[in-house]
Design a protein around this motif. Sequence first.
Motif, PDB file in Angstrom:
ATOM      1  N   ASN A 223       0.793  -1.232   0.000  1.00  0.00           N
ATOM      2  CA  ASN A 223       0.000   0.000   0.000  1.00  0.00           C
ATOM      3  C   ASN A 223       0.823   1.279   0.000  1.00  0.00           C
ATOM      4  O   ASN A 223       0.298   2.364   0.253  1.00  0.00           O
ATOM      5  N   SER A 224       2.117   1.163  -0.295  1.00  0.00           N
ATOM      6  CA  SER A 224       2.924   2.374  -0.356  1.00  0.00           C
ATOM      7  C   SER A 224       4.089   2.173  -1.319  1.00  0.00           C
ATOM      8  O   SER A 224       4.454   1.042  -1.648  1.00  0.00           O
ATOM      9  N   LEU A 225       4.664   3.288  -1.756  1.00  0.00           N
ATOM     10  CA  LEU A 225       5.797   3.262  -2.666  1.00  0.00           C
ATOM     11  C   LEU A 225       6.972   4.014  -2.050  1.00  0.00           C
ATOM     12  O   LEU A 225       6.797   4.912  -1.231  1.00  0.00           O
ATOM     13  N   ASN A 226       8.162   3.637  -2.466  1.00  0.00           N
ATOM     14  CA  ASN A 226       9.364   4.368  -2.115  1.00  0.00           C
ATOM     15  C   ASN A 226       9.196   5.844  -2.500  1.00  0.00           C
ATOM     16  O   ASN A 226       8.568   6.165  -3.514  1.00  0.00           O
ATOM     17  N   ALA A 227       9.755   6.760  -1.688  1.00  0.00           N
ATOM     18  CA  ALA A 227       9.572   8.197  -1.929  1.00  0.00           C
ATOM     19  C   ALA A 227      10.041   8.618  -3.313  1.00  0.00           C
ATOM     20  O   ALA A 227       9.381   9.423  -3.985  1.00  0.00           O
ATOM     21  N   SER A 228      11.165   8.079  -3.766  1.00  0.00           N
ATOM     22  CA  SER A 228      11.669   8.498  -5.070  1.00  0.00           C
ATOM     23  C   SER A 228      10.821   7.934  -6.210  1.00  0.00           C
ATOM     24  O   SER A 228      10.647   8.585  -7.248  1.00  0.00           O
ATOM     25  N   VAL A 229      10.260   6.749  -6.017  1.00  0.00           N
ATOM     26  CA  VAL A 229       9.388   6.163  -7.043  1.00  0.00           C
ATOM     27  C   VAL A 229       8.090   6.961  -7.136  1.00  0.00           C
ATOM     28  O   VAL A 229       7.664   7.378  -8.222  1.00  0.00           O
ATOM     29  N   ALA A 230       7.453   7.191  -5.992  1.00  0.00           N
ATOM     30  CA  ALA A 230       6.202   7.954  -5.980  1.00  0.00           C
ATOM     31  C   ALA A 230       6.417   9.355  -6.524  1.00  0.00           C
ATOM     32  O   ALA A 230       5.632   9.862  -7.346  1.00  0.00           O
ATOM     33  N   GLY A 231       7.487   9.998  -6.081  1.00  0.00           N
ATOM     34  CA  GLY A 231       7.770  11.345  -6.549  1.00  0.00           C
ATOM     35  C   GLY A 231       8.009  11.399  -8.038  1.00  0.00           C
ATOM     36  O   GLY A 231       7.541  12.321  -8.726  1.00  0.00           O
ATOM     37  N   SER A 232       8.718  10.419  -8.566  1.00  0.00           N
ATOM     38  CA  SER A 232       9.016  10.398 -10.004  1.00  0.00           C
ATOM     39  C   SER A 232       7.745  10.227 -10.828  1.00  0.00           C
ATOM     40  O   SER A 232       7.558  10.875 -11.865  1.00  0.00           O
ATOM     41  N   ILE A 233       6.843   9.345 -10.375  1.00  0.00           N
ATOM     42  CA  ILE A 233       5.570   9.148 -11.094  1.00  0.00           C
ATOM     43  C   ILE A 233       4.780  10.452 -11.122  1.00  0.00           C
ATOM     44  O   ILE A 233       4.243  10.857 -12.164  1.00  0.00           O
ATOM     45  N   LEU A 234       4.723  11.131  -9.979  1.00  0.00           N
ATOM     46  CA  LEU A 234       3.968  12.378  -9.894  1.00  0.00           C
ATOM     47  C   LEU A 234       4.594  13.471 -10.761  1.00  0.00           C
ATOM     48  O   LEU A 234       3.889  14.230 -11.434  1.00  0.00           O
ATOM     49  N   LEU A 235       5.905  13.555 -10.753  1.00  0.00           N
ATOM     50  CA  LEU A 235       6.587  14.548 -11.582  1.00  0.00           C
ATOM     51  C   LEU A 235       6.286  14.319 -13.067  1.00  0.00           C
ATOM     52  O   LEU A 235       6.020  15.273 -13.812  1.00  0.00           O
ATOM     53  N   TYR A 236       6.288  13.063 -13.481  1.00  0.00           N
ATOM     54  CA  TYR A 236       6.008  12.770 -14.891  1.00  0.00           C
ATOM     55  C   TYR A 236       4.532  12.995 -15.224  1.00  0.00           C
ATOM     56  O   TYR A 236       4.203  13.341 -16.364  1.00  0.00           O
ATOM     57  N   GLU A 237       3.652  12.838 -14.244  1.00  0.00           N
ATOM     58  CA  GLU A 237       2.240  13.130 -14.500  1.00  0.00           C
ATOM     59  C   GLU A 237       2.038  14.633 -14.727  1.00  0.00           C
ATOM     60  O   GLU A 237       1.247  15.035 -15.589  1.00  0.00           O
ATOM     61  N   VAL A 238       2.756  15.458 -13.975  1.00  0.00           N
ATOM     62  CA  VAL A 238       2.700  16.901 -14.223  1.00  0.00           C
ATOM     63  C   VAL A 238       3.204  17.202 -15.633  1.00  0.00           C
ATOM     64  O   VAL A 238       2.583  17.969 -16.383  1.00  0.00           O
ATOM     65  N   LEU A 239       4.331  16.601 -15.996  1.00  0.00           N
ATOM     66  CA  LEU A 239       4.880  16.814 -17.346  1.00  0.00           C
ATOM     67  C   LEU A 239       3.891  16.364 -18.413  1.00  0.00           C
ATOM     68  O   LEU A 239       3.675  17.060 -19.415  1.00  0.00           O
ATOM     69  N   ARG A 240       3.259  15.204 -18.222  1.00  0.00           N
ATOM     70  CA  ARG A 240       2.301  14.688 -19.199  1.00  0.00           C
ATOM     71  C   ARG A 240       1.125  15.648 -19.367  1.00  0.00           C
ATOM     72  O   ARG A 240       0.732  15.960 -20.497  1.00  0.00           O
ATOM     73  N   GLN A 241       0.588  16.121 -18.249  1.00  0.00           N
ATOM     74  CA  GLN A 241      -0.562  17.023 -18.327  1.00  0.00           C
ATOM     75  C   GLN A 241      -0.185  18.361 -18.967  1.00  0.00           C
ATOM     76  O   GLN A 241      -0.954  18.932 -19.740  1.00  0.00           O
ATOM     77  N   ARG A 242       0.994  18.842 -18.656  1.00  0.00           N
ATOM     78  CA  ARG A 242       1.432  20.100 -19.261  1.00  0.00           C
ATOM     79  C   ARG A 242       1.588  19.935 -20.778  1.00  0.00           C
ATOM     80  O   ARG A 242       1.205  20.828 -21.549  1.00  0.00           O
ATOM     81  N   ALA A 243       2.174  18.811 -21.179  1.00  0.00           N
ATOM     82  CA  ALA A 243       2.364  18.563 -22.604  1.00  0.00           C
ATOM     83  C   ALA A 243       1.024  18.428 -23.319  1.00  0.00           C
ATOM     84  O   ALA A 243       0.824  18.951 -24.420  1.00  0.00           O
ATOM     85  N   ALA A 244       0.070  17.732 -22.676  1.00  0.00           N
ATOM     86  CA  ALA A 244      -1.254  17.539 -23.282  1.00  0.00           C
ATOM     87  C   ALA A 244      -1.980  18.869 -23.434  1.00  0.00           C
ATOM     88  O   ALA A 244      -2.721  19.082 -24.404  1.00  0.00           O
ATOM     89  N   LYS A 245      -1.757  19.772 -22.494  1.00  0.00           N
ATOM     90  CA  LYS A 245      -2.436  21.075 -22.517  1.00  0.00           C
ATOM     91  C   LYS A 245      -1.955  21.930 -23.679  1.00  0.00           C
ATOM     92  O   LYS A 245      -2.700  22.769 -24.208  1.00  0.00           O
ATOM     93  N   THR A 246      -0.705  21.716 -24.101  1.00  0.00           N
ATOM     94  CA  THR A 246      -0.149  22.536 -25.183  1.00  0.00           C
ATOM     95  C   THR A 246      -0.454  21.974 -26.560  1.00  0.00           C
ATOM     96  O   THR A 246      -0.202  22.640 -27.558  1.00  0.00           O
ATOM     97  N   ILE A 247      -0.984  20.745 -26.620  1.00  0.00           N
ATOM     98  CA  ILE A 247      -1.318  20.136 -27.921  1.00  0.00           C
ATOM     99  C   ILE A 247      -2.591  20.787 -28.448  1.00  0.00           C
ATOM    100  O   ILE A 247      -3.618  20.800 -27.772  1.00  0.00           O
TER     101      ILE A 247
END
Length: 248
Positions: A223-247
């Motif tokens: 029920n939990s993830l390593n801090a660096s794994v969780a943080g990396s997923i969240l960082l890439y989700e921000v990047l994905r949403q930002r990229a989608a917004k500019t399309i």
Amino acid sequence: MNNEIIYGRNPVGELLKADKPINKILFQAEGTGTNFQELIEHAREKNIPFQFVEKSALDRLTDHAKHQGVLAYVAPREYATVEDILGLARSKSEEPFILVLDEVEDPHNLGALIRTVDAVGAHGVIIPKHRSVGLTGTVAKTSAGAVEHVLVARVTNLVQTLEELKKAGCWIAGAEAGGVEVFATDLTGPRVLVIGSEGKGIGRLVREACDEIVSLPMKGKINSLNASVAGSILLYEVLRQRAAKTIP
């Protein structure tokens, strides 16, 4: 000698005078009297964490060299300021994208997250001065060189810093179980992500300073993830949403 460590009264004193980036200072607890008073006062003035330890600890850390009862852990590069990070975003005409870490103590987690911050093009990382790992050789090595390219600010009070970021127009999202599923959350716009420590998560006061709490869906038995794994997923989700917004 470990290249992260400087010891001896004069070398440590010169570090303090030169405003070199110091993560922490250790003073010998016993038999020192007022010998370190000037160094201690300088450390307090510069808000550098310090503590008193047994002589045996200093002997071990310096491989029994003549440490004269004082040792400093030196950062491999200069720390930035929060304004430096916001200024970088302005210079690129981009909305701020910042990672805040609340008492992350594992240097491998910090190094891995700095590497991801560089990869997603975020503007910097903010860490607290106390109860948190600073920039060390292990962090630099784990970051695979990204520490040379990512601004890292170290602050005394995370809650106060988050309030300042809100005034700068940022929206604060803390990552913790029980929040809104992150993939259903709008993470575009000026964005600050807060990741908690490996064991305790986000502290209560820091959590209360967040605008929202977001969570990663957990479909398995763990029920939990390593801090660096969780943080990396969240960082890439921000990047994905930002990229989608500019399309278009």
